[in-house]
Design a protein around this motif. Structure first.
Motif, PDB file in Angstrom:
ATOM      1  N   PHE A   1      13.962   8.483   1.879  1.00  0.00           N
ATOM      2  CA  PHE A   1      14.053   9.927   1.612  1.00  0.00           C
ATOM      3  C   PHE A   1      12.904  10.335   0.682  1.00  0.00           C
ATOM      4  O   PHE A   1      13.062  10.344  -0.548  1.00  0.00           O
ATOM      5  N   PRO A   2      11.738  10.690   1.236  1.00  0.00           N
ATOM      6  CA  PRO A   2      10.629  11.143   0.383  1.00  0.00           C
ATOM      7  C   PRO A   2      10.807  12.621   0.052  1.00  0.00           C
ATOM      8  O   PRO A   2      11.646  13.301   0.647  1.00  0.00           O
ATOM      9  N   PRO A   3      10.009  13.147  -0.890  1.00  0.00           N
ATOM     10  CA  PRO A   3      10.008  14.601  -1.093  1.00  0.00           C
ATOM     11  C   PRO A   3       9.466  15.285   0.168  1.00  0.00           C
ATOM     12  O   PRO A   3       8.708  14.675   0.925  1.00  0.00           O
ATOM     13  N   TYR A   4       9.844  16.551   0.375  1.00  0.00           N
ATOM     14  CA  TYR A   4       9.460  17.258   1.615  1.00  0.00           C
ATOM     15  C   TYR A   4       7.984  17.075   1.979  1.00  0.00           C
ATOM     16  O   TYR A   4       7.639  16.787   3.113  1.00  0.00           O
ATOM     17  N   LEU A   5       7.095  17.299   0.980  1.00  0.00           N
ATOM     18  CA  LEU A   5       5.662  17.327   1.299  1.00  0.00           C
ATOM     19  C   LEU A   5       5.093  15.949   1.588  1.00  0.00           C
ATOM     20  O   LEU A   5       3.947  15.831   2.020  1.00  0.00           O
ATOM     21  N   SER A   6       5.874  14.914   1.387  1.00  0.00           N
ATOM     22  CA  SER A   6       5.413  13.561   1.720  1.00  0.00           C
ATOM     23  C   SER A   6       6.073  13.045   3.001  1.00  0.00           C
ATOM     24  O   SER A   6       5.833  11.905   3.412  1.00  0.00           O
ATOM     25  N   VAL A   7       6.906  13.881   3.635  1.00  0.00           N
ATOM     26  CA  VAL A   7       7.628  13.449   4.835  1.00  0.00           C
ATOM     27  C   VAL A   7       6.651  13.117   5.974  1.00  0.00           C
ATOM     28  O   VAL A   7       6.758  12.072   6.620  1.00  0.00           O
ATOM     29  N   ALA A   8       5.683  14.002   6.204  1.00  0.00           N
ATOM     30  CA  ALA A   8       4.765  13.781   7.335  1.00  0.00           C
ATOM     31  C   ALA A   8       4.019  12.455   7.161  1.00  0.00           C
ATOM     32  O   ALA A   8       3.875  11.676   8.121  1.00  0.00           O
ATOM     33  N   ALA A   9       3.575  12.180   5.942  1.00  0.00           N
ATOM     34  CA  ALA A   9       2.860  10.928   5.675  1.00  0.00           C
ATOM     35  C   ALA A   9       3.779   9.726   5.892  1.00  0.00           C
ATOM     36  O   ALA A   9       3.365   8.695   6.426  1.00  0.00           O
ATOM     37  N   ALA A  10       5.041   9.874   5.488  1.00  0.00           N
ATOM     38  CA  ALA A  10       5.999   8.771   5.655  1.00  0.00           C
ATOM     39  C   ALA A  10       6.280   8.533   7.141  1.00  0.00           C
ATOM     40  O   ALA A  10       6.293   7.388   7.608  1.00  0.00           O
ATOM     41  N   VAL A  11       6.501   9.608   7.881  1.00  0.00           N
ATOM     42  CA  VAL A  11       6.793   9.478   9.318  1.00  0.00           C
ATOM     43  C   VAL A  11       5.610   8.791  10.007  1.00  0.00           C
ATOM     44  O   VAL A  11       5.788   7.876  10.825  1.00  0.00           O
ATOM     45  N   GLU A  12       4.406   9.205   9.670  1.00  0.00           N
ATOM     46  CA  GLU A  12       3.194   8.627  10.255  1.00  0.00           C
ATOM     47  C   GLU A  12       3.087   7.134   9.890  1.00  0.00           C
ATOM     48  O   GLU A  12       2.849   6.284  10.764  1.00  0.00           O
ATOM     49  N   ALA A  13       3.302   6.823   8.630  1.00  0.00           N
ATOM     50  CA  ALA A  13       3.154   5.427   8.181  1.00  0.00           C
ATOM     51  C   ALA A  13       4.213   4.517   8.801  1.00  0.00           C
ATOM     52  O   ALA A  13       3.989   3.319   8.959  1.00  0.00           O
ATOM     53  N   LEU A  14       5.363   5.094   9.159  1.00  0.00           N
ATOM     54  CA  LEU A  14       6.474   4.271   9.665  1.00  0.00           C
ATOM     55  C   LEU A  14       6.556   4.258  11.192  1.00  0.00           C
ATOM     56  O   LEU A  14       7.469   3.673  11.763  1.00  0.00           O
ATOM     57  N   LYS A  15       5.596   4.934  11.846  1.00  0.00           N
ATOM     58  CA  LYS A  15       5.562   4.952  13.318  1.00  0.00           C
ATOM     59  C   LYS A  15       5.588   3.525  13.857  1.00  0.00           C
ATOM     60  O   LYS A  15       4.878   2.657  13.354  1.00  0.00           O
ATOM     61  N   GLY A  16       6.426   3.287  14.871  1.00  0.00           N
ATOM     62  CA  GLY A  16       6.455   1.947  15.458  1.00  0.00           C
ATOM     63  C   GLY A  16       7.362   0.981  14.709  1.00  0.00           C
ATOM     64  O   GLY A  16       7.526  -0.165  15.119  1.00  0.00           O
ATOM     65  N   THR A  17       7.955   1.408  13.600  1.00  0.00           N
ATOM     66  CA  THR A  17       8.924   0.565  12.887  1.00  0.00           C
ATOM     67  C   THR A  17      10.321   1.139  13.134  1.00  0.00           C
ATOM     68  O   THR A  17      10.459   2.237  13.694  1.00  0.00           O
ATOM     69  N   LYS A  18      11.332   0.405  12.679  1.00  0.00           N
ATOM     70  CA  LYS A  18      12.699   0.919  12.859  1.00  0.00           C
ATOM     71  C   LYS A  18      13.189   1.682  11.630  1.00  0.00           C
ATOM     72  O   LYS A  18      14.346   2.095  11.563  1.00  0.00           O
ATOM     73  N   VAL A  19      12.315   1.841  10.644  1.00  0.00           N
ATOM     74  CA  VAL A  19      12.710   2.545   9.411  1.00  0.00           C
ATOM     75  C   VAL A  19      12.817   4.040   9.696  1.00  0.00           C
ATOM     76  O   VAL A  19      11.946   4.628  10.339  1.00  0.00           O
ATOM     77  N   ARG A  20      13.914   4.661   9.249  1.00  0.00           N
ATOM     78  CA  ARG A  20      14.150   6.102   9.473  1.00  0.00           C
ATOM     79  C   ARG A  20      13.725   6.896   8.254  1.00  0.00           C
ATOM     80  O   ARG A  20      13.656   6.357   7.152  1.00  0.00           O
ATOM     81  N   VAL A  21      13.523   8.186   8.488  1.00  0.00           N
ATOM     82  CA  VAL A  21      13.125   9.065   7.380  1.00  0.00           C
ATOM     83  C   VAL A  21      14.142  10.201   7.265  1.00  0.00           C
ATOM     84  O   VAL A  21      14.686  10.675   8.274  1.00  0.00           O
ATOM     85  N   GLY A  22      14.391  10.626   6.029  1.00  0.00           N
ATOM     86  CA  GLY A  22      15.285  11.764   5.800  1.00  0.00           C
ATOM     87  C   GLY A  22      14.743  12.620   4.677  1.00  0.00           C
ATOM     88  O   GLY A  22      13.761  12.260   4.017  1.00  0.00           O
ATOM     89  N   VAL A  23      15.388  13.760   4.457  1.00  0.00           N
ATOM     90  CA  VAL A  23      15.011  14.625   3.325  1.00  0.00           C
ATOM     91  C   VAL A  23      16.150  14.647   2.309  1.00  0.00           C
ATOM     92  O   VAL A  23      17.269  14.229   2.600  1.00  0.00           O
TER      93      VAL A  23
END
Ligand code: PEP
Length: 241
Positions: A39-61
């Protein structure tokens, strides 16, 4: 569906570039038998989603508004969250309750909206130190569940039990204290009509690599919501308990 979940709440930490660097470094070691959610801060979500592409790690707010759109300066809607690539939303974290006037009623509205939109709500409940010392823990948690989850059963939610006195204090609940309340939560939501054996209930409050294993051995604890340690390499130890 009940499963083990290890979640990291970054709170107001890590810019987009810091999120990207941290996750690029750690993501290859984040492979886990359990679901992992960041759960990153909103403005870091896009970077987290990009960095985690291809992994099974999920992202939330860490929060969302309960309306679809409108004149709510500074707020973010469920559709915006979904479009950003998030699957989870934290609702009712004690810091939202304490500093931003979150109530059991807004928790209820937000949880309903998240479910309606297809986000997975991770609903936080927990007593403060004064309430625990006055022996009010079950009263407080019971009220938070009854109002916060009113009209929602039998939908699937994730619940995080976070005693406020254990958050960021280094003071972890004992395994038995955490188990006792998580079992109470399961019993309470069963009475409310939830398929309680299918609901994941996490513990949060100063979880570290050194205390995760014994917490996870408790029968009603299905994972951890981690604050401070999720910002460090120790998160890998937690995931690999
Ligand atoms: C939290 O804020 O959700 C939390 C559990 O924090 P910490 O792990 O730092 O106690």
């Amino acid at each position: 569906m009940r499963k083990n979940i290890i979640a990291g709440n970054w709170k107001m930490n890590k810019t987009a570039s810091q999120a990207s660097e941290f996750l690029h470094e750690l993501s290859s070691r984040m492979g886990s038998k359990d679901e992992v959610v960041i759960f990153p801060p909103y403005l870091s979500v896009a970077a987290a989603v990009e960095a985690l592409k291809g992994t099974k790690v999920r992202v939330g707010v860490q929060n969302m508004h309960f309306e679809d759109s409108g004149a709510f300066t500074g707020e973010v809607s469920a559709d915006m969250i979904l479009e950003s690539g998030c699957e989870y939303v934290l609702i009712g974290h004690s810091e939202r309750r304490k500093y931003f006037a979150e109530t059991d009623e807004t928790v209820n509205l937000k949880t309903k909206k998240a479910l309606q939109k297809g986000l997975i709500p991770m609903v936080c409940v927990g007593e403060d130190l004064d309430e625990r010392e006055k022996d009010l823990t079950f009263d407080v948690i019971g009220r938070q569940l009854e109002i916060g989850l009113s009209g929602i059963a039998p939908a699937s939610v994730v619940i995080a039990y976070e005693p406020v006195w254990a958050i960021g204090t280094g003071r972890t609940a004992t395994d038995e204290q955490a188990q006792e309340v998580c079992a109470f939560i399961r019993k309470t939501i069963a009475k409310m009509g939830f398929a309680a054996d299918e609901i994941s209930i996490l513990y949060g409050g100063s979880v570290k690599g050194s205390n995760i294993s014994s917490l996870m051995a408790m029968p009603d604890i299905d994972g951890a919501l981690v604050g401070g340690a999720a910002l460090t390499e120790d998160f890998i130890n937690i995931i690999n308990y």
